[in-house]
Design an enzyme around this catalytic site. Structure first.
Site, PDB file in Angstrom:
ATOM      1  N   HIS A  48       0.839  -1.208   0.000  1.00  0.00           N
ATOM      2  CA  HIS A  48       0.000   0.000   0.000  1.00  0.00           C
ATOM      3  C   HIS A  48       0.873   1.258   0.000  1.00  0.00           C
ATOM      4  O   HIS A  48       0.591   2.211  -0.731  1.00  0.00           O
ATOM      5  CB  HIS A  48      -0.912   0.035   1.232  1.00  0.00           C
ATOM      6  N   LYS A  72     -15.372  -8.869   5.291  1.00  0.00           N
ATOM      7  CA  LYS A  72     -15.280  -9.796   6.438  1.00  0.00           C
ATOM      8  C   LYS A  72     -15.005  -8.999   7.698  1.00  0.00           C
ATOM      9  O   LYS A  72     -14.643  -7.838   7.638  1.00  0.00           O
ATOM     10  CB  LYS A  72     -14.124 -10.773   6.195  1.00  0.00           C
ATOM     11  N   ARG A 120      -2.147  -6.595  -8.711  1.00  0.00           N
ATOM     12  CA  ARG A 120      -0.953  -7.397  -8.423  1.00  0.00           C
ATOM     13  C   ARG A 120      -0.838  -8.586  -9.354  1.00  0.00           C
ATOM     14  O   ARG A 120       0.224  -8.983  -9.749  1.00  0.00           O
ATOM     15  CB  ARG A 120      -0.988  -7.895  -6.973  1.00  0.00           C
ATOM     16  N   SER A 158      -2.813  -7.877   2.591  1.00  0.00           N
ATOM     17  CA  SER A 158      -3.091  -7.754   4.026  1.00  0.00           C
ATOM     18  C   SER A 158      -3.477  -9.104   4.617  1.00  0.00           C
ATOM     19  O   SER A 158      -3.104  -9.429   5.739  1.00  0.00           O
ATOM     20  CB  SER A 158      -4.237  -6.759   4.254  1.00  0.00           C
TER      21      SER A 158
END
Ligand code: PNS
Length: 189
Positions: A48, A72, A120, A158
């Site tokens: 990030h 979530k 990515r 993450s």
């Protein structure tokens, strides 16, 4: 409502409480090119950070928009995610804000020209493509720009960082020391 948030400006005089998008828009110098970089940031990673640096090569100001509602149950609370980002990205051109509701509304409210997202791998593409098209549908004047992170950070997410930290692995190369400490604190309680 017009493209750049006149809905909020049209409110009755005397209104005292401004939303975070409104406050950010008011703090932005006229004509500045604003990019919004949204995400869950649960927690912020070196990936990030890399993307924020890259966004600053074409934006005068980057607003890191931390989603209140994430899919979530997050590991870090909203306040923790925002506080960690503020510690990690301590630059005057970067503002960290929480946002609730639609990203397109937030981006329009702060006068953003672009929404920045990281790509990515091919696996990111379908979701990102759908989201970009939906956001264009909701806010036609705002372009989504995809940035590719540094090669050695392309595998980073993450969720992987959380998992490695949960089982005691070394996350030092993947996150800022403040995040490393916060993860240690979460998992040794
Ligand atoms: O880091 P993430 O979890 O991939 O971020 C996803 C996020 C928060 C950017 C996305 O879920 C989002 O924009 N949520 C806000 C609600 C919204 O606008 N949904 C419609 C997007 S098309």
């Amino acid at each position: 409502m017009t493209r750049h948030g006149s809905r909020s400006r049209d409110r009755a005089p005397g209104r005292r409480h401004r939303g975070s998008a409104e406050r950010a828009a008011l703090a932005t110098p006229h004509g500045a090119r604003v990019a919004v970089y949204p995400g869950s940031f649960d927690p912020v990673t070196r990936g990030h950070e890399d993307l924020i640096r890259r966004a600053l090569t074409f934006a005068d100001r980057v607003i890191v928009a931390v989603a209140v509602n994430v899919a979530k149950q997050p590991l870090f609370t909203l306040e923790e995610r925002v506080a960690l980002l503020r510690q990690v990205v301590d630059r005057p051109e970067v503002d960290v804000r929480a946002f609730d509701g639609l990203l397109a509304d937030f981006a329009r409210g702060v006068g953003a020209a672009v929404i920045v997202r990281g790509l990515r791998a091919v696996s990111d593409f379908e979701y990102e493509f759908q989201m970009a098209l939906m956001n264009r549908n909701l806010a036609p004047g705002i372009e989504t720009v995809f940035l590719v992170p540094a090669f050695d950070l392309t595998y980073l997410s993450s969720s992987l960082v959380r998992e490695v930290a949960r089982f005691g692995g070394d996350v030092a190369p993947l996150v800022h020391p403040a995040v490393q400490q916060a993860l240690r604190h979460k998992f040794t309680r």
